[in-house]
Scaffold this motif. Structure first.
Motif, PDB file in Angstrom:
ATOM      1  N   ASP A 128     -15.732  32.065   2.159  1.00  0.00           N
ATOM      2  CA  ASP A 128     -15.580  30.653   2.475  1.00  0.00           C
ATOM      3  C   ASP A 128     -14.277  30.047   1.947  1.00  0.00           C
ATOM      4  O   ASP A 128     -14.123  28.842   1.867  1.00  0.00           O
ATOM      5  CB  ASP A 128     -16.782  29.890   1.900  1.00  0.00           C
ATOM      6  N   THR A 129     -13.348  30.905   1.564  1.00  0.00           N
ATOM      7  CA  THR A 129     -12.054  30.390   1.094  1.00  0.00           C
ATOM      8  C   THR A 129     -11.087  30.321   2.273  1.00  0.00           C
ATOM      9  O   THR A 129     -11.280  31.028   3.278  1.00  0.00           O
ATOM     10  CB  THR A 129     -11.451  31.341   0.039  1.00  0.00           C
ATOM     11  N   ASP A 130     -10.040  29.506   2.143  1.00  0.00           N
ATOM     12  CA  ASP A 130      -9.019  29.462   3.204  1.00  0.00           C
ATOM     13  C   ASP A 130      -8.363  30.827   3.350  1.00  0.00           C
ATOM     14  O   ASP A 130      -8.062  31.267   4.455  1.00  0.00           O
ATOM     15  CB  ASP A 130      -7.938  28.426   2.857  1.00  0.00           C
ATOM     16  N   VAL A 131      -8.146  31.490   2.207  1.00  0.00           N
ATOM     17  CA  VAL A 131      -7.432  32.772   2.252  1.00  0.00           C
ATOM     18  C   VAL A 131      -8.178  33.751   3.159  1.00  0.00           C
ATOM     19  O   VAL A 131      -7.594  34.338   4.088  1.00  0.00           O
ATOM     20  CB  VAL A 131      -7.241  33.357   0.829  1.00  0.00           C
ATOM     21  N   VAL A 132      -9.472  33.933   2.941  1.00  0.00           N
ATOM     22  CA  VAL A 132     -10.218  34.897   3.751  1.00  0.00           C
ATOM     23  C   VAL A 132     -10.561  34.322   5.125  1.00  0.00           C
ATOM     24  O   VAL A 132     -10.462  35.007   6.143  1.00  0.00           O
ATOM     25  CB  VAL A 132     -11.501  35.358   3.007  1.00  0.00           C
ATOM     26  N   THR A 146      -6.573  44.974   6.071  1.00  0.00           N
ATOM     27  CA  THR A 146      -5.914  43.689   5.800  1.00  0.00           C
ATOM     28  C   THR A 146      -4.702  43.906   4.915  1.00  0.00           C
ATOM     29  O   THR A 146      -4.766  44.648   3.929  1.00  0.00           O
ATOM     30  CB  THR A 146      -6.923  42.724   5.123  1.00  0.00           C
ATOM     31  N   MET A 147      -3.588  43.243   5.278  1.00  0.00           N
ATOM     32  CA  MET A 147      -2.398  43.223   4.426  1.00  0.00           C
ATOM     33  C   MET A 147      -2.775  42.357   3.225  1.00  0.00           C
ATOM     34  O   MET A 147      -3.190  41.208   3.417  1.00  0.00           O
ATOM     35  CB  MET A 147      -1.218  42.562   5.141  1.00  0.00           C
ATOM     36  N   ARG A 148      -2.630  42.873   2.019  1.00  0.00           N
ATOM     37  CA  ARG A 148      -3.185  42.148   0.863  1.00  0.00           C
ATOM     38  C   ARG A 148      -2.678  40.699   0.765  1.00  0.00           C
ATOM     39  O   ARG A 148      -1.471  40.465   0.777  1.00  0.00           O
ATOM     40  CB  ARG A 148      -2.882  42.903  -0.438  1.00  0.00           C
ATOM     41  N   PRO A 149      -3.598  39.741   0.645  1.00  0.00           N
ATOM     42  CA  PRO A 149      -3.163  38.353   0.468  1.00  0.00           C
ATOM     43  C   PRO A 149      -2.916  38.020  -0.998  1.00  0.00           C
ATOM     44  O   PRO A 149      -2.390  36.953  -1.320  1.00  0.00           O
ATOM     45  CB  PRO A 149      -4.350  37.548   1.002  1.00  0.00           C
ATOM     46  N   GLU A 150      -3.318  38.902  -1.884  1.00  0.00           N
ATOM     47  CA  GLU A 150      -3.125  38.739  -3.332  1.00  0.00           C
ATOM     48  C   GLU A 150      -3.326  40.116  -3.951  1.00  0.00           C
ATOM     49  O   GLU A 150      -3.815  41.037  -3.283  1.00  0.00           O
ATOM     50  CB  GLU A 150      -4.130  37.738  -3.905  1.00  0.00           C
ATOM     51  N   PHE A 173       4.014  44.008  -9.308  1.00  0.00           N
ATOM     52  CA  PHE A 173       4.877  43.122  -8.516  1.00  0.00           C
ATOM     53  C   PHE A 173       4.747  43.532  -7.059  1.00  0.00           C
ATOM     54  O   PHE A 173       4.514  44.691  -6.791  1.00  0.00           O
ATOM     55  CB  PHE A 173       6.375  43.327  -8.804  1.00  0.00           C
ATOM     56  N   GLY A 174       5.021  42.610  -6.169  1.00  0.00           N
ATOM     57  CA  GLY A 174       5.117  43.062  -4.787  1.00  0.00           C
ATOM     58  C   GLY A 174       4.833  41.999  -3.767  1.00  0.00           C
ATOM     59  O   GLY A 174       4.504  40.859  -4.088  1.00  0.00           O
ATOM     60  N   PRO A 175       4.972  42.396  -2.487  1.00  0.00           N
ATOM     61  CA  PRO A 175       4.761  41.451  -1.391  1.00  0.00           C
ATOM     62  C   PRO A 175       3.283  41.211  -1.098  1.00  0.00           C
ATOM     63  O   PRO A 175       2.473  42.133  -1.198  1.00  0.00           O
ATOM     64  CB  PRO A 175       5.432  42.136  -0.199  1.00  0.00           C
ATOM     65  N   MET A 176       2.945  39.980  -0.780  1.00  0.00           N
ATOM     66  CA  MET A 176       1.592  39.563  -0.384  1.00  0.00           C
ATOM     67  C   MET A 176       1.729  38.889   0.974  1.00  0.00           C
ATOM     68  O   MET A 176       2.824  38.414   1.332  1.00  0.00           O
ATOM     69  CB  MET A 176       0.996  38.558  -1.377  1.00  0.00           C
ATOM     70  N   PHE A 177       0.635  38.760   1.692  1.00  0.00           N
ATOM     71  CA  PHE A 177       0.701  38.262   3.072  1.00  0.00           C
ATOM     72  C   PHE A 177      -0.400  37.231   3.315  1.00  0.00           C
ATOM     73  O   PHE A 177      -1.580  37.526   3.114  1.00  0.00           O
ATOM     74  CB  PHE A 177       0.536  39.445   4.035  1.00  0.00           C
ATOM     75  N   ARG A 178       0.010  36.030   3.702  1.00  0.00           N
ATOM     76  CA  ARG A 178      -0.978  35.006   4.053  1.00  0.00           C
ATOM     77  C   ARG A 178      -0.488  34.270   5.287  1.00  0.00           C
ATOM     78  O   ARG A 178       0.671  33.820   5.312  1.00  0.00           O
ATOM     79  CB  ARG A 178      -1.183  33.998   2.903  1.00  0.00           C
TER      80      ARG A 178
END
Ligand code: HAM
Length: 413
Positions: A58-62, A78-82, A108-113
């Motif tokens: 129920d979060t915006d992220v998911v 899923t490309m990791r959002p966190e 460290f690294g890239p995240m995707f939202r």
């Protein structure tokens, strides 16, 4: 030919901007290392269910922001959002946990939202992440916040506000949730946005985090969690505050801070800057004691944070790229090969610099040397080639240009 466009919200980092990221990573490695953290690198792609089970449906992220697609065998990825969910998954997979053992990881690294891009908000962005597993004590939360503040100080960022809250635990949060539900019932339900009308039933805390102005206004007088904490949560929170007070760290208590991810219990915090536009949060984190067990791992406490590197980069004044030691200017085309071999000798001695590939006018070469910021411009023309010399022009010293034997010049370095 039509050019291929890059994907909206994805950004290229050229050397000047990338230097800021390298700098942040270097300072983070030094700082986090001092606190006993080791680096963990996890994949950017995970099974979708990992994020659904951890961040919360129920979060915006998911619910709205994940880059999710089926692989060739129709498995949802899923490309990791966190980073936290993946770090927890890796920790569980490693089977290294034993009762009483504390593990500390940074990544460290890239995240995707999939968010609407704007200043400080991208669809591919970068985080610096730190997690402590195996400590339910408030001291671990205190240590993390002190480490985060030290890291930000070490970057020269001192004008940031730390907001702090406790979200209670599985014991005391249900009473608070009920108080919230009762409060929402006292309001006109239709005035809340559609998402919040649903969240009131499914996840009442989430309503407090809604960005819709009407909802924000409606929750102004909502009950606060800190009035509903059980004794243990109260004591835990008091210890976190005592550590920060003892270290002279200033913070603001924000009893409405709920964070955008569902896994938090007890301590939660955000670091905000008011100098980067509307996206104020440069870092956020907190305790998530139940998550490792919920994802099939041992009953092991956890706490952590993540910094948004793009937002920190907006606060870093120009981070200078290391200046080159030399610029080797070839002014006679026939000297090009010899110049390249001489540049190789300089680089083998540890010097950093560029060499112009072909001959060109002295004027254009000097312009390139100036632009490069090199400390000396080395000139190789016909005379230098015949005499095995090199002409050295000192770019920043009040010193006459001189022509030296190449072997002597190398020996002097
Ligand atoms: P988060 O608050 O969702 O927490 O993200 C942490 C930081 O990432 C934010 O404060 C922000 O600076 C940056 N950020 C988030 N979304 C974007 C975006 N679209 N563009 C640019 N920057 C962004 C977490 O991700 C948790 N995993 C933190 C954590 C670690 N909690 C416990 N351990």
């Amino acid at each position: 030919m039509a050019k291929v466009q890059k994907i909206k919200g994805f950004v290229d980092l050229f050397p000047e901007e990338a230097a800021k990221f390298t700098y942040m990573e270097r300072v983070a490695r030094e700082t986090f290392g001092r606190y006993g953290f080791g680096e963990l690198r996890t994949p950017v792609l995970e099974k979708t269910e990992l994020f659904q089970k951890s961040i919360g449906e129920d979060t915006d992220v998911v619910g709205k922001e994940m880059f999710t697609f089926p692989d060739r065998k129709d498995r949802l990825l899923t490309m990791r959002p966190e980073a936290t969910a993946g770090v927890v998954r890796a920790f569980i997979d490693s089977k290294t946990h034993q009762p009483g053992k504390v593990s500390k990881y940074f990544t460290f690294g890239p995240m995707f939202r999939y968010e609407r891009p704007q200043k400080g908000r991208q669809r591919q962005f970068h985080q610096l992440n730190a997690e402590i597993f195996g400590a339910n004590e408030a001291q671990a939360d205190g240590e993390l916040i002190l480490m985060l503040r030290t890291f930000l100080n070490n970057l020269g960022l001192t004008k940031l506000t730390i907001e702090l809250n406790s979200l209670g635990c599985h014991e005391c949060r249900p009473t608070y949730k009920q108080a919230l539900v009762d409060y929402y019932k006292s309001k006109d339900k239709d005035k809340f946005c559609e998402d919040c009308q649903r969240r009131m039933e499914t996840n009442p805390l989430r309503v407090l985090d809604c960005k819709v102005p009407a909802c924000k206004e409606l929750v102004v007088d909502a009950p606060v969690i800190t009035d509903h904490l059980c004794e243990e949560c109260e004591a835990h929170f008091a210890d976190v505050k005592a550590i920060l007070d003892g270290a002279g760290v200033s913070y603001e208590l924000n009893p409405r801070l709920v964070r955008g991810l569902d896994y938090y219990v007890r301590t939660c915090f955000e670091v905000a800057s008011y100098d980067i536009g509307s996206q104020t949060a440069v870092a956020g984190g907190g305790r998530y004691d139940g998550l490792i067990k919920n994802l099939g791992g041992p009953d092991c406490s956890a706490t952590g944070f993540a910094c948004g590197m793009e937002r920190l980069a907006l606060l870093l004044d120009h981070v200078e790229l290391d200046r080159p030691d030399f610029y080797l200017a070839v002014v006679d085309k026939d000297a090009a090969n010899e110049a390249m071999l001489f540049a190789q000798e300089l680089r083998e001695k540890g010097l950093k610099g560029d060499v112009s590939y072909a001959g060109g006018s002295m004027k254009s070469r000097m312009r390139a040397a100036n632009k490069s910021g090199a400390k000396v411009c080395l000139i190789m023309g016909g005379d230098e080639m015949v005499n095995k010399t090199i002409t050295v022009k000192y770019m920043e010293e009040e010193r006459d240009q001189e022509t030296l034997e190449r072997s002597l010049y190398l020996a002097s370095l």
